[in-house]
Design a protein around this motif. Structure first.
Motif: not given
Length: 489
Positions: A27-30, A215-219
């Motif tokens: 998941g990627i945000w902004t 700016s964030w990442v979920v993995a």
């Protein structure tokens, strides 16, 4: 001579004696280019699923989606595909089917238009009450478009009586049983969640180079962060729901005190990529320590330690170091199987493993060999590899396995055969050794596996991991499976 390409299911004649990966999520945000970063993350998580891949993005006005069968590089090989996925928010999924056929309708992320707007979800794991829920949802008028258990989330959210997205999402996950690591995307937020026991992995990272500080990442694994230059922040906790929006990151614990950690121990044995760090443990170092424990528990005099590549390599290094026996690459694996090659006639099917592995006679001939592998499933591959090593001139072949005997099926997201097809379920170790044709066979003990993971031993009253495939101790109810057993009687 006919040359052609084929999918992983068409390779079953080669790899039906292996555990298959589950799925990987990102998941990627902004950011300015969520699709490209998501694709990079999926590339790094390719080991978790090779059947299909998909990405959904949101550009502030509408959602965009592309899904396809095949590897990430095949599904997203055309730059025009990435260009068709604009937006700074996105989620992605690599699929290996544990439920549902390999068809485009089952490829994730799944997407739906709700009264609150578009919503997409990607799921790693397996629900153990999906069929029961599906029956109830169908009776209420829900129309399922796929045969995957993950679609249950979409319908539970759709029928929820709560007013906002988060409450609907929490309402849905409180009704499901099983293992899940989820990423979901609405027009206002990115959501990430783990089941109350944290069976499947999920981590939070940050993109330090983005112009947007939020700016964030979920993995699924930290290796995905490395591929996109993101920094690891922390593991998402069992039972935790993370919400990322324009105000930043916030955390919800909807399961109150009903959470504990029963992380899948097989992630350390086989599934996670060796360079990942999960639950504050290096997967590579964990596998080396498992090999060292294996050497302590079932050492045998030999001349060389040879891994069955690739999954046996770190454990073999650990075994070699602990036993002071030289480590050698006595088996070479072809990484191009599954691309274009000769049509699989009956003769080729009989050769099977030789398409995937070749012996390095120079380091095997005339030697007493200790073979290190991660697990034994049906035993057919182990038998063929032992035969290959003997044919290369080994005087003795001792097989050592870097996990306890796999006696039970997994119902939490790993594709395993039925119990009666698991060699360790139907045979003793001595019987397995005779069938495989090795001079000796040894497995690391459950306590040895736990010691390698920095636990004194397995706590039988309160196990620290999910190890049901070894022990039969299932920490989550098997509702659908139990219903099927009752119906079959």
């Amino acid at each position: 001579m006919t040359l052609f390409s084929f999918s992983s299911h068409e390779l079953d004649f080669i790899d039906d004696d292996e555990f298959h990966e589950e799925c990987g999520v990102v998941g990627i945000w902004t950011t300015q280019d969520a699709a490209s970063l998501t694709a990079l993350g999926l590339h790094a998580l390719q080991h978790r699923g090779q059947e299909a891949s998909g990405i959904v993005t949101y550009d502030g006005n509408q959602f965009h989606t592309h899904r396809g069968l095949g590897l990430v590089g095949e599904v997203f090989d055309d730059p025009r595909v990435i260009a068709s996925l604009p937006g700074g928010m996105g989620i992605g999924h690599n699929r290996y089917a544990t439920t549902g056929e390999t068809q485009l309708r089952n490829v994730q992320p799944l997407y739906g238009d709700f009264e609150f707007g578009g919503f997409a979800v990607a799921h790693n794991g397996n629900l153990t009450n999906a069929q029961l829920l599906k029956q109830s949802l169908v009776r209420r008028g829900c129309l399922f478009q796929s045969s995957t258990d993950s679609e249950v989330f979409i319908h539970l959210i759709a029928i929820s009586l709560y007013s906002n997205v988060i409450d609907r999402f929490i309402d849905a996950i409180k009704q499901v049983q099983g293992a899940y690591s989820l990423v979901a995307l609405s027009k206002d937020m990115l959501i990430a969640a783990r089941d109350p026991l944290g069976v499947r992995p999920l981590i939070l990272g940050k993109l330090p180079y983005s112009q947007d500080e939020n700016s964030w990442v979920v993995a699924s694994e930290t290796c995905a962060l490395s591929s996109m230059g993101a920094d690891f922040v922390r593991d998402i906790e069992p039972g935790e729901v993370i919400i990322i929006d324009h105000d930043g990151v916030r955390s919800i614990h909807p399961f109150a005190d009903n959470t504990s950690s029963r992380f899948c121990i097989f992630e350390y044995v086989y599934f996670a990529r060796p360079d990942s760090v999960i639950e504050n443990k290096s997967v590579y170092m964990a596998r080396k320590k498992i090999g060292a424990e294996l050497a302590k528990e079932s050492h045998v005099e030999a001349d060389v330690v040879v891994p069955v590549p690739d999954s046996g390599v770190p454990a073999a290094i650990g075994y070699a170091e602990a036993s002071n026996i030289p480590f050698e690459l006595g088996i070479i694996r072809s990484h191009y199987i599954g691309r274009t090659f000769i049509e699989p006639t009956d003769q080729i099917r009989n050769l099977g493993v030789k398409l995937k592995h070749a012996t390095n006679r120079a380091v095997i001939s005339g030697k007493r060999v200790i073979l290190i592998d991660d697990s034994i499933v049906r035993g057919t591959t182990s038998k063929k590899i032992v035969e290959m090593v003997r044919a290369a001139g080994a005087t003795e072949v001792h097989l050592r396995i870097a996990s306890p005997p796999t006696q039970h099926s997994c119902f939490y997201g790993i594709d395993t055969p039925a119990e009666e097809k698991l060699l360790a379920h139907t045979h003793s170790i001595d019987e397995m050794c005779k069938l495989i044709g090795a001079d000796s066979l040894g497995f690391v003990s459950a306590d040895g596996l736990y010691r390698a993971l920095q636990e004194d031993k397995r706590n039988n009253q309160n196990p620290q991991y999910c190890d049901a495939c070894f022990t039969g101790d299932y920490p989550i109810p098997l509702t659908d499976h139990d219903m099927q057993l009752v119906k079959s009687k």
